[in-house]
Design a protein around this motif. Sequence first.
Motif, mmCIF file in Angstrom:
data_model
loop_
_atom_site.group_PDB
_atom_site.id
_atom_site.type_symbol
_atom_site.label_atom_id
_atom_site.label_comp_id
_atom_site.label_asym_id
_atom_site.label_seq_id
_atom_site.Cartn_x
_atom_site.Cartn_y
_atom_site.Cartn_z
ATOM 1 N N TYR A 32 -46.971 -44.017 15.781
ATOM 2 C CA TYR A 32 -46.554 -43.756 14.311
ATOM 3 C C TYR A 32 -47.474 -42.672 13.941
ATOM 4 O O TYR A 32 -48.629 -42.650 13.949
ATOM 5 N N LEU A 34 -48.577 -39.494 10.826
ATOM 6 C CA LEU A 34 -48.522 -39.247 9.188
ATOM 7 C C LEU A 34 -49.055 -37.950 8.920
ATOM 8 O O LEU A 34 -50.022 -37.542 9.461
ATOM 9 N N SER A 51 -41.962 -42.058 13.257
ATOM 10 C CA SER A 51 -42.061 -42.916 14.408
ATOM 11 C C SER A 51 -42.015 -42.340 15.672
ATOM 12 O O SER A 51 -41.281 -41.223 15.940
ATOM 13 N N LYS A 54 -38.402 -41.208 16.992
ATOM 14 C CA LYS A 54 -37.736 -40.095 16.578
ATOM 15 C C LYS A 54 -38.537 -38.935 16.951
ATOM 16 O O LYS A 54 -39.743 -38.793 17.436
ATOM 17 N N THR A 93 -51.317 -43.748 14.261
ATOM 18 C CA THR A 93 -51.646 -45.130 14.361
ATOM 19 C C THR A 93 -50.586 -45.879 15.104
ATOM 20 O O THR A 93 -49.778 -45.274 15.799
ATOM 21 N N LEU A 94 -51.018 -47.414 15.148
ATOM 22 C CA LEU A 94 -49.708 -48.097 15.902
ATOM 23 C C LEU A 94 -49.245 -48.792 14.872
ATOM 24 O O LEU A 94 -49.687 -49.375 13.933
ATOM 25 N N THR A 95 -48.084 -48.724 15.050
ATOM 26 C CA THR A 95 -47.011 -49.441 13.982
ATOM 27 C C THR A 95 -47.304 -50.936 13.915
ATOM 28 O O THR A 95 -47.329 -51.283 12.553
ATOM 29 N N TYR A 96 -47.742 -51.671 14.871
ATOM 30 C CA TYR A 96 -47.761 -53.077 14.553
ATOM 31 C C TYR A 96 -49.317 -53.536 14.632
ATOM 32 O O TYR A 96 -49.967 -54.450 14.552
ATOM 33 N N ASN A 97 -50.177 -52.365 14.331
ATOM 34 C CA ASN A 97 -51.813 -52.617 14.113
ATOM 35 C C ASN A 97 -52.235 -51.580 13.384
ATOM 36 O O ASN A 97 -52.967 -50.561 14.206
ATOM 37 N N ASN A 98 -51.826 -50.989 12.383
ATOM 38 C CA ASN A 98 -52.360 -49.821 11.544
ATOM 39 C C ASN A 98 -53.540 -49.772 10.949
ATOM 40 O O ASN A 98 -53.874 -49.202 10.017
ATOM 41 N N ASN A 99 -54.518 -50.862 11.348
ATOM 42 C CA ASN A 99 -55.986 -51.024 10.777
ATOM 43 C C ASN A 99 -56.751 -49.871 11.253
ATOM 44 O O ASN A 99 -57.793 -49.655 10.698
ATOM 45 N N ASP A 100 -56.531 -49.198 12.443
ATOM 46 C CA ASP A 100 -57.487 -48.063 12.895
ATOM 47 C C ASP A 100 -56.648 -46.778 13.062
ATOM 48 O O ASP A 100 -56.237 -46.270 14.211
ATOM 49 N N MET A 101 -56.391 -46.130 11.862
ATOM 50 C CA MET A 101 -55.722 -44.855 11.720
ATOM 51 C C MET A 101 -56.709 -43.818 12.139
ATOM 52 O O MET A 101 -57.834 -43.836 11.521
ATOM 53 N N ARG A 102 -56.083 -42.703 12.750
ATOM 54 C CA ARG A 102 -56.871 -41.891 13.440
ATOM 55 C C ARG A 102 -56.769 -40.528 12.543
ATOM 56 O O ARG A 102 -55.467 -40.158 12.571
ATOM 57 N N PHE A 103 -57.605 -39.797 12.069
ATOM 58 C CA PHE A 103 -57.268 -38.492 11.548
ATOM 59 C C PHE A 103 -57.685 -37.306 12.245
ATOM 60 O O PHE A 103 -58.849 -37.289 12.667
ATOM 61 N N TYR B 33 -59.690 -50.266 2.943
ATOM 62 C CA TYR B 33 -60.287 -49.454 3.907
ATOM 63 C C TYR B 33 -61.422 -48.606 3.259
ATOM 64 O O TYR B 33 -61.175 -48.142 2.184
ATOM 65 N N LEU B 43 -61.197 -37.806 8.499
ATOM 66 C CA LEU B 43 -61.587 -39.127 7.889
ATOM 67 C C LEU B 43 -61.817 -40.065 8.993
ATOM 68 O O LEU B 43 -61.016 -40.258 10.056
ATOM 69 N N LEU B 45 -62.875 -44.105 10.119
ATOM 70 C CA LEU B 45 -62.820 -45.519 9.244
ATOM 71 C C LEU B 45 -64.062 -46.167 9.720
ATOM 72 O O LEU B 45 -64.702 -46.241 10.498
ATOM 73 N N TYR B 48 -62.982 -52.363 7.423
ATOM 74 C CA TYR B 48 -61.360 -52.423 6.689
ATOM 75 C C TYR B 48 -61.362 -53.921 6.340
ATOM 76 O O TYR B 48 -62.166 -54.665 6.962
ATOM 77 N N GLY B 98 -48.091 -53.372 10.274
ATOM 78 C CA GLY B 98 -46.782 -54.325 11.099
ATOM 79 C C GLY B 98 -45.414 -53.530 10.718
ATOM 80 O O GLY B 98 -44.661 -54.038 11.474
ATOM 81 N N ASN B 103 -47.040 -48.441 6.339
ATOM 82 C CA ASN B 103 -48.034 -47.987 6.869
ATOM 83 C C ASN B 103 -48.966 -46.858 5.980
ATOM 84 O O ASN B 103 -49.870 -46.710 6.229
#
Lengths: 113, 116
Positions: A32, A34, A51, A54, A93-103, B33, B43, B45, B48, B98, B103
């Motif tokens: 995923y 953004l 996603s 697509k 990021t990962l759709t089902y674990n978006n805690n670690d988004m990398r920019f 976060y 950025l 992280l 979080y 999820g 997101n």
Amino acid sequence: DQQVKQNSPSLSVQEGRISILNCDYTNSMFDYFLWYKKYPAEGPTFLISISSIKDKNEDGRFTVFLNKSAKHLSLHIVPSQPGDSAVYFCAATLTYNNNDMRFGAGTRLTVKP
Amino acid sequence: NAGVTQTPKFRVLKTGQSMTLLCAQDMNHEYMYWYRQDPGMGLRLIHYSVGEGTTAKGEVPDGYNVSRLKKQNFLLGLESAAPSQTSVYFCASSYGGGVEVLNEQFFGPGTRLTVL
């Protein structure tokens, strides 16, 4: 280890023309993606996402293209307007674990009147 | 509806001093976060939280602590500031994780911290 890279720190285009911002990623698990836009002295704001199921997502003047085999995405802005001048961040990021988004490091777009 | 707010906006510390950055959101988001932004780095992280009372480490957690005692607040602490912690700090929140459409993270305006 930067997993998301924006290799162009800056881009300048003429008003009315197309702006193309590029982003590459290394982690094939990302599914995923953004784009965020940031004005000076403000926080980033969400612009558009896509996603991995697509290869294109369109929202008005903004279109994001995803090439999974090349691990590459791009943001197209048509037509570009002076108000689009900002720093654009790509994120993954990962759709089902978006805690670690990398920019990515960001690309500063300047649209000249 | 203020969204995500951060306090303070600017701060100058001397090496070894401590401080706490406050983040507040009024969108009833579960996830919060803390990021830092350095030139040429994007950025990154720091920590979080996926809900009240929970915290977890991110990509660059060393030298920072966090607490989420209330759902709407997320605090970032520097116990002994170092010049390497000079940065712009952004707080963000999101509805949850999820589900593709949720997101999106909403960011605060940032805190510019200088450690001398």
